[in-house]
Enzyme design. Sequence first.
Site, short mmCIF file in Angstrom:
data_model
loop_
_atom_site.label_atom_id
_atom_site.label_comp_id
_atom_site.label_asym_id
_atom_site.label_seq_id
_atom_site.Cartn_x
_atom_site.Cartn_y
_atom_site.Cartn_z
N ASN A 11 -7.78 -11.76 66.20
CA ASN A 11 -7.15 -13.06 65.99
C ASN A 11 -5.81 -13.18 66.71
OD1 ASN A 11 -9.24 -14.01 64.39
ND2 ASN A 11 -8.34 -13.19 62.52
N ASP B 89 -5.34 -13.05 57.63
CA ASP B 89 -6.42 -12.56 58.50
C ASP B 89 -5.85 -12.02 59.79
OD1 ASP B 89 -8.95 -11.93 59.32
OD2 ASP B 89 -9.57 -13.97 59.79
N VAL C 41 -16.00 -22.21 70.07
CA VAL C 41 -14.82 -22.53 70.87
C VAL C 41 -15.30 -22.78 72.28
CG1 VAL C 41 -12.62 -21.71 71.74
CG2 VAL C 41 -13.30 -21.15 69.41
#
Length: 883
Positions: A631, A626, A503
Site C-alpha cells: 500500500n 492497513d 485500478v
Amino acid sequence: MKLLLWILGCFLQSLVGTCGKGVVFTKQPVNQTASQGNKVRLGCAVEGMSEPDIIWIKDGEKLYSTDQLFLTLGEQHWETSYSVRSVQQQDAGQYWCEVELHNQTFSSERAWITVEGVPHFLEEPQDVATFPNVPFNLSCSAVGPPEPVEVLWWLGGVQEGEPQASPSVLYVPGVNSSIKFYCEAKNTRGISVSRTGTAHIKVLPAAPVSLQILRMSDNITLSWIPGFTGHSELSTCIIQVVRLRKGPLSKHEVQVPPHLHVLTGLSSYSNYSVRVSCSNEVGPSPFSSLLHFVTPESVPSVAPKNLTFDLSEQQLSVQWAQLQEEELQGKLLAYKLQWTLGGETQEPLLFKENWARLSGGGRFFNASFQVSACTSVGCGPWSPPVLVLPASAQIQVGRSHMWVGLLLGLLVATVVGLLLTFVAQRRGKETQFGSAFKSPGAESSVFFTAAQSFSRNMTDLQESTLDALCINNELKDKLQDVLIPERLLTLGRTLGKGEFGSVREAILKTEDSSLQKVAVKVLKSDITSSGDIEQCLKEAAYMKDFNHPNVIKLIGVSLHKRPGQRLPIPMVVLPFMKHGDLHTFLLLSRLGEQPFDLSLKTLVQFMFDIARGMEYLSSKNIIHRDLAARNCMLNENMSVCVADFGLSKKIYSGDYYRQGSVSKLPVKWIALESLADNIYTAQSDVWAFGVTMWEIMTRGQTPYPGVENSEIYEFLIKGERLKKPADCRDDIYELMHGCWSPVPKCRPSFQQLVVQLEALHLGLSHTCPPKQPLLYVNLEGDEGELDRGGEAAGPKAPAWSFEAETTAEASSWSVPWQRQAEDEEKDWLMTGSRAALAIGGDYRYIVGPCGTTEEEETWRGRGEAENTTQEEVREDEDDIINF
C-alpha cells in the site's frame, strides 16, 4: 478496609501479647562530632515488636549499608547500629531510625554527625574571558568545621594581599595577557587548594571549518563547524554566496547556534561558491575555504518558440528556436515533438537538434505539431500547436477566413438593423395608442414572458451528480468541489484488480486543455449497494485534505453513469505512480528476470519516506490500519507515498478506534492489542510500520514465513517476533523491533521514528560505497518496447537499462551534488536510458534530425562538459576572494 486489616493484625499480635503496647525507642541516636577519617557509630533500640525492620534515614533519604548490625535484647526488644569506618565531609548530616507497624511509621529522635577536617569548597574560582586592562572579580568560598576559615589568593604564582575571611572576592584591575590563579582555604585542621583558573584575553575567532551541504533539493542546506571562538561566544555568521561568472554577490546573516542555514532562490543547474565567517564580541573571523557546488537540474521553464514547418510531397521539415541556458535549467537531453492527427495523439519523437526532417510529407497533412524541451528531470511546457497545411491551402484558407469574416459582419449588421427597426415601431405604437386611448384611471398594466419551454422528446444528456447517490450531505458537500465530469476522463489499460474493483490507467483533460496521466480506482460494476459506494467515497474524502509529499493526494472523483442502473459507479482519480507499489518493486529487485541491487541508503530512504507520511497522517488524527509495502507507491522520483486508505478511520475524540464488525484484515501486519481486542491506535500503525521495515530489508519477503494467519496471535503472545533479516544492521533491526513492543505506549512515535531514520540516512550519506553501476528500471512494459539490445520485447517483458555513474550517490532519482565531466550522457538515444525515463513514457521510434531511426544513424561527438572548467573556477575564485 484498612481498619479491618488493622483489627485482624491486632488479633494476631494479641496471641503473642504485643497489640496495644505500642512501639517504644529505648535507645536514641545522639549528636557526634568526629575528625575526618575517623570512625562514627550511631545506635537505636526499639521495644514492642517481634523481628522489626529497623531502617536508618539520612537527610530524608533511606540508607543502604552492609555495616548495619541487629542485636536481641529481649523477646520483643531489638537494637541496631549504623557505622561509618572513615567519615568524610559528605557523611555529615542528620540521622534517625524508623520502624513500621500496622501501616504506621514510628521515628526515633534525630541526631547530627559533624565532620571536622580541612576546609571544603562551596565555590571555586572559574575561568574568565576579558578584554585587556578591563577589571574583573574572582570569588572563592570554603567552610569547615572547624571554623573559622580564611582564604588566601594566588595570581600568576604571586600571593595577592593578606588572608581574608571566607567567602572572599578578589578585585583584579585588569591584565594584558593570559594568567593563572587559584585560592587556598585554611582552618585549624589544615589547608585546601582550589582548582586553577585562567584569565583569557578575548581575541578574534578562527575561521569556520568543515563547510558542507547536508541536503540538496529545491533548497540547499549548509552546515559548518565553528573554529576557535577567541574566548567569546559566537553571535552571528555571515554567508557569502556567488553564482560563478553570472551573478552578484549575496550575503546572509544568521544567528548561531545552530550552525546551519538554508539557501533559497538559487537558479537550477548553476555553479555556485559559498564561504562563511563568524563573529564574536571582538569582531569577525576570517572566511572559511570556498565550497563549490552545482544546483540540481529542473525541467525547462518555457516552451520552445517560433515553431515553423516546410511541407512538400517528399518530406516535412520542422524547426524551432533553441532555448537559452537560463530557460533550460539543466542539460538538454532531447526535444520532444508531439503530433496529433484526426484528434488522435501519435507516438512522440525525440530529436537532439532544434530541427527535424520527416519523410513522407503527405501523411502529415492536417496534423498539429507541438514541441517541448527535456532534461534529465523531465520535460517543460508545450509550445502552441501549429497546423500543417500546404502553402496553397494556407492561402485558400486565409481567403476563406476573409469571406467568412465579411459574411459574419454583414449578418450582424442585418440583425442589428432589424432590432433597431422593431424598437422604433414599438415606440411609435405606444405613442399613438397613448394619445388615442388615454386611461381614465391609474391602472397598472401586466406584462409576462415565458421563462422556459419544454420538450418531452429531448434526450437527457446531463452528467451524473452526487445527488444521484444515496450518501449523507456532509460527505456530498466535501466532495462537491472535486467532482470531475466523466467526459474529461479517457480510461486505458488495467493496472491492477482487487475485491473492490480495479485500478486503470487514464488520461485526464484539465481546464487548460492539457492532458495528464492519472490512475483511476473503479468499483466493480455489479456493486449496487449505496453502503459500498459510500465507503469508497469516504476514502476519497480522507485523501482530499492530504497535502504531503509522502501521502498520495486525491485529484478528484468522477461518476460513471450506467444505462438502466439507478446508481452511477464512483471513480476515484489519483496521481499516476510510475513505478507501482513498493512491494512489487522490492520483489523485482530480488526475483525479477534481471535482479538488481538496492543500496542500504535507498532502503532507509524508503523507510524515511513512509515514516514522514505516517507522521503527517497521525498529526491529522488518521489511523491507517492497513500500512504495508503493498500500500505504498513509488512515484517517478522514486519517493514513497503512503496510499490505500480503504480501512482508515478519523478519530474525533480519544486516541483509539474500536472496530465494530469483523472484516478481512491484514493479520500479519496487525498489532497484538488489535488482534486481541479490535482496538486500533496510532501505535498499532507503528507496529505495522515495523513489519513494513522488515519487508523493505528482506526485499519483499512475506512476514512470518511458515506461520499461518490463524497461528499469528499465539505466535506473538509467546513473545516471538520477526527474525533479524540477513545483512540487516543491528541499529536498524533494533529500531523495527522497538515497534513490536507488547505495550503500545513503549513503542516509538512516528515523530521519533522520523528523527531516528533521518539520522540513519544522514550517516549513510557520508559513507562512500564501492563504485558500482546503477540500475534504471522502466516498469511500463508495453508491447513493442525495446530491450537493451534494441530488439522488440514481449508485452510482459519490462525494459531495463544499466548506466554507469561517477559515484554510487548519483542515482536515477537523486541529483549528484558535484557534477563531473565524465557525467556526460552516453548513448542518449537508448530506450529505457536516463533520457527516455526522464522524458516519460515508452518510445518505439527514436528519430534522428534527418528522419532516420537509431539503427540507421549513429550519433557522434559528445556534449560539452556540464561543469565550469577548472580554469574558469580558478578565475572566479580570484574574482571573489576579496568580496
